[in-house]
Design a protein around this motif. Structure first.
Motif, PDB file in Angstrom:
ATOM      1  N   ASP A  70       1.510  -0.830  -0.133  1.00  0.00           N
ATOM      2  CA  ASP A  70      -0.332  -0.116   0.128  1.00  0.00           C
ATOM      3  C   ASP A  70       0.455   1.446  -0.245  1.00  0.00           C
ATOM      4  N   TYR A  71       1.753   1.418   1.205  1.00  0.00           N
ATOM      5  CA  TYR A  71       2.720   2.578   1.181  1.00  0.00           C
ATOM      6  C   TYR A  71       3.574   3.018  -0.648  1.00  0.00           C
ATOM      7  N   LEU A  72       3.779   1.423  -1.079  1.00  0.00           N
ATOM      8  CA  LEU A  72       4.977   1.880  -2.182  1.00  0.00           C
ATOM      9  C   LEU A  72       4.015   2.599  -3.373  1.00  0.00           C
ATOM     10  N   THR A  73       2.234   2.001  -2.841  1.00  0.00           N
ATOM     11  CA  THR A  73       1.256   2.316  -4.557  1.00  0.00           C
ATOM     12  C   THR A  73       0.916   3.493  -4.074  1.00  0.00           C
ATOM     13  N   ALA A  74       0.937   4.124  -2.920  1.00  0.00           N
ATOM     14  CA  ALA A  74       0.796   5.414  -2.513  1.00  0.00           C
ATOM     15  C   ALA A  74       1.919   7.067  -3.275  1.00  0.00           C
ATOM     16  N   ILE A  75       3.227   5.884  -2.726  1.00  0.00           N
ATOM     17  CA  ILE A  75       3.859   6.791  -3.063  1.00  0.00           C
ATOM     18  C   ILE A  75       4.698   6.811  -4.570  1.00  0.00           C
ATOM     19  N   ASP A  76       3.145   6.183  -5.294  1.00  0.00           N
ATOM     20  CA  ASP A  76       3.400   5.755  -6.982  1.00  0.00           C
ATOM     21  C   ASP A  76       5.082   5.305  -7.129  1.00  0.00           C
ATOM     22  N   GLU A  77       5.623   4.103  -7.080  1.00  0.00           N
ATOM     23  CA  GLU A  77       6.733   3.579  -7.075  1.00  0.00           C
ATOM     24  C   GLU A  77       6.132   2.173  -7.794  1.00  0.00           C
ATOM     25  N   ARG A  78       6.857   2.158  -8.042  1.00  0.00           N
ATOM     26  CA  ARG A  78       6.641   0.676  -8.924  1.00  0.00           C
ATOM     27  C   ARG A  78       7.692  -0.826  -8.239  1.00  0.00           C
ATOM     28  N   PHE A  79       7.025  -1.401  -7.747  1.00  0.00           N
ATOM     29  CA  PHE A  79       7.679  -2.330  -8.405  1.00  0.00           C
ATOM     30  C   PHE A  79       7.465  -3.603  -8.496  1.00  0.00           C
ATOM     31  N   VAL A  80       8.314  -5.376  -8.037  1.00  0.00           N
ATOM     32  CA  VAL A  80       7.881  -6.215  -8.228  1.00  0.00           C
ATOM     33  C   VAL A  80       7.941  -7.288  -6.912  1.00  0.00           C
ATOM     34  N   GLU A  81       7.656  -8.087  -6.989  1.00  0.00           N
ATOM     35  CA  GLU A  81       6.893  -9.091  -5.360  1.00  0.00           C
ATOM     36  C   GLU A  81       8.012 -10.192  -6.105  1.00  0.00           C
ATOM     37  N   ASP A  82       8.613 -11.087  -4.671  1.00  0.00           N
ATOM     38  CA  ASP A  82       8.931 -11.792  -4.794  1.00  0.00           C
ATOM     39  C   ASP A  82      10.287 -12.123  -5.812  1.00  0.00           C
ATOM     40  N   ARG A  83      10.756 -11.136  -6.149  1.00  0.00           N
ATOM     41  CA  ARG A  83      11.372 -10.762  -7.497  1.00  0.00           C
ATOM     42  C   ARG A  83      13.570 -11.492  -6.909  1.00  0.00           C
ATOM     43  N   PRO A  84      13.559 -13.014  -7.740  1.00  0.00           N
ATOM     44  CA  PRO A  84      14.956 -13.620  -7.237  1.00  0.00           C
ATOM     45  C   PRO A  84      16.115 -12.156  -7.865  1.00  0.00           C
ATOM     46  N   ILE A  85      16.806 -12.079  -6.690  1.00  0.00           N
ATOM     47  CA  ILE A  85      18.159 -10.919  -7.230  1.00  0.00           C
ATOM     48  C   ILE A  85      19.360 -11.804  -6.691  1.00  0.00           C
ATOM     49  N   HIS A  86      20.088 -12.086  -7.367  1.00  0.00           N
ATOM     50  CA  HIS A  86      21.739 -12.687  -7.073  1.00  0.00           C
ATOM     51  C   HIS A  86      21.632 -13.902  -6.515  1.00  0.00           C
ATOM     52  N   GLY A  87      20.529 -14.701  -6.738  1.00  0.00           N
ATOM     53  CA  GLY A  87      20.285 -15.700  -5.452  1.00  0.00           C
ATOM     54  C   GLY A  87      19.163 -16.563  -5.030  1.00  0.00           C
ATOM     55  N   GLU A  88      19.082 -14.654  -4.133  1.00  0.00           N
ATOM     56  CA  GLU A  88      17.903 -15.017  -3.449  1.00  0.00           C
ATOM     57  C   GLU A  88      16.388 -14.174  -4.047  1.00  0.00           C
ATOM     58  N   THR A  89      15.207 -14.631  -3.087  1.00  0.00           N
ATOM     59  CA  THR A  89      14.448 -14.231  -3.788  1.00  0.00           C
ATOM     60  C   THR A  89      13.480 -13.124  -2.632  1.00  0.00           C
ATOM     61  N   ALA A  91      11.243 -10.083  -0.728  1.00  0.00           N
ATOM     62  CA  ALA A  91       9.825  -9.079  -1.263  1.00  0.00           C
ATOM     63  C   ALA A  91       9.465  -8.732  -1.920  1.00  0.00           C
ATOM     64  N   PHE A  92      10.012  -7.369  -2.081  1.00  0.00           N
ATOM     65  CA  PHE A  92      10.126  -6.046  -3.751  1.00  0.00           C
ATOM     66  C   PHE A  92      10.888  -5.781  -4.064  1.00  0.00           C
ATOM     67  N   TYR A  93      11.070  -5.347  -5.027  1.00  0.00           N
ATOM     68  CA  TYR A  93      12.232  -5.230  -5.798  1.00  0.00           C
ATOM     69  C   TYR A  93      11.723  -3.874  -6.854  1.00  0.00           C
ATOM     70  N   LEU A  94      12.266  -3.060  -7.106  1.00  0.00           N
ATOM     71  CA  LEU A  94      12.237  -1.470  -7.032  1.00  0.00           C
ATOM     72  C   LEU A  94      12.946  -1.342  -8.696  1.00  0.00           C
ATOM     73  N   PRO A  95      12.234  -2.433  -9.733  1.00  0.00           N
ATOM     74  CA  PRO A  95      13.245  -1.957 -10.502  1.00  0.00           C
ATOM     75  C   PRO A  95      14.160  -0.444 -10.764  1.00  0.00           C
ATOM     76  N   GLU A  96      13.319   0.593 -10.763  1.00  0.00           N
ATOM     77  CA  GLU A  96      13.574   2.204 -11.980  1.00  0.00           C
ATOM     78  C   GLU A  96      14.798   2.631 -10.482  1.00  0.00           C
ATOM     79  N   ARG A  97      14.502   1.846  -9.041  1.00  0.00           N
ATOM     80  CA  ARG A  97      15.590   2.803  -8.448  1.00  0.00           C
ATOM     81  C   ARG A  97      16.788   1.516  -8.225  1.00  0.00           C
ATOM     82  N   GLY A  98      16.813  -0.233  -8.275  1.00  0.00           N
ATOM     83  CA  GLY A  98      17.517  -1.017  -8.321  1.00  0.00           C
ATOM     84  C   GLY A  98      17.783  -1.573  -6.509  1.00  0.00           C
TER      85      GLY A  98
END
Length: 208
Positions: A70-89, A91-98
C-alpha cells in the motif's frame, strides 16, 4: 453335514461351545455394525461436509507485505514482488531504483555484499516507515494515507515516555509492558502488535 463341516473348518471349536442365543447375538451385532458403517460411508459421499469460509488469514509477514504494498502504491513507486536477485528471492524489488526489500536478515547481508542496495524490514516495522530507509526522496503523504500523524510522539506516548527518552528507557518500558500484553501470557494480540510497532519506532528514533 457338508455345511456344518465347512463352518467348523472356518470357526474355532470354542464357538460351538457357546449358547446358541449368544452366537446369534454376536452375528446380528456384527451385521448391524457393517450396515451402520456402510450408511455413514454412503452418507459422507452423498452429503459431504461444507467447510465454513472464515476469510483469509493474514499473519505478521502478510500484514507487513500488505502495508508495504500500500505504501509503495501510495508514493507511486513501481515494484515487483518475490523477485530473484543474485540468488536471493526478495519480497519487493524496485526496478527503477535497483532497491531490494527483504524480511530475511541473511539475504540482506548477502545482497549488500553483492553490491545491491537492500532494505531490511523487521516483521514488526510498520509499512509506513519504509520511506525512512529508502535511498531516495519520497513524497510526503497525507496523514490518513501514511499514518504519520506525529508517529514518533505517538510511539513514545504508547510507551509512557517523553520523546527525549534514552534507548535504555525505551527498552525498559517495552519489557515492562510486554509482560501484560504478550499473547503467551494471556494478552491481546492487537495490543501486542501496537506495542511492538511503538517500540520499534521509538528505538529507531533514539538510535538516529
Amino acid at each position: 453335514m457338508f455345511t456344518r463341516h465347512v463352518i467348523s473348518s472356518v470357526l474355532p471349536e470354542w464357538v460351538f461351545l457357546l449358547p446358541s442365543w449368544l452366537v446369534v447375538g454376536l452375528v446380528v451385532g456384527a451385521i448391524a455394525s457393517v450396515v451402520v458403517a456402510g450408511v455413514f460411508v454412503v452418507g459422507g459421499r452423498l452429503f459431504p461436509d461444507r467447510q465454513v469460509s472464515r476469510g483469509p488469514h493474514i499473519d505478521g509477514v502478510g500484514r507487513r507485505r500488505l502495508e508495504i504494498r500500500d505504501y509503495l502504491t501510495a508514493i507511486d513507486e513501481r515494484f515487483v514482488e518475490d523477485r530473484p536477485i543474485h540468488g536471493e528471492t526478495v519480497a519487493f524489488y524496485l526496478p527503477e531504483r535497483g532497491v531490494a526489500i527483504t524480511f530475511d536478515a541473511q539475504a540482506f547481508f548477502r545482497l549488500e555484499r553483492a553490491g545491491v542496495f537492500a532494505v531490511l524490514c523487521e516483521h514488526e516495522m510498520p509499512g509506513s516507515q519504509l520511506g525512512r530507509r529508502l535511498p531516495f526522496d519520497v513524497p510526503d503523504l497525507e496523514p490518513e494515507l501514511a499514518d504519520l500523524d506525529d508517529p514518533i510522539s505517538a510511539a513514545f506516548d504508547r510507551l509512557d515516555l517523553p520523546v527525549n527518552a534514552s534507548s535504555d528507557a525505551v527498552r525498559n518500558a517495552y519489557r515492562k509492558q510486554v509482560k501484560d500484553v504478550h499473547p503467551d501470557h494471556g494478552g491481546d494480540r492487537e495490543r501486542f502488535r501496537e506495542l511492538r510497532e511503538a517500540y520499534t519506532m521509538a528505538r529507531e528514533h533514539t538510535e538516529n
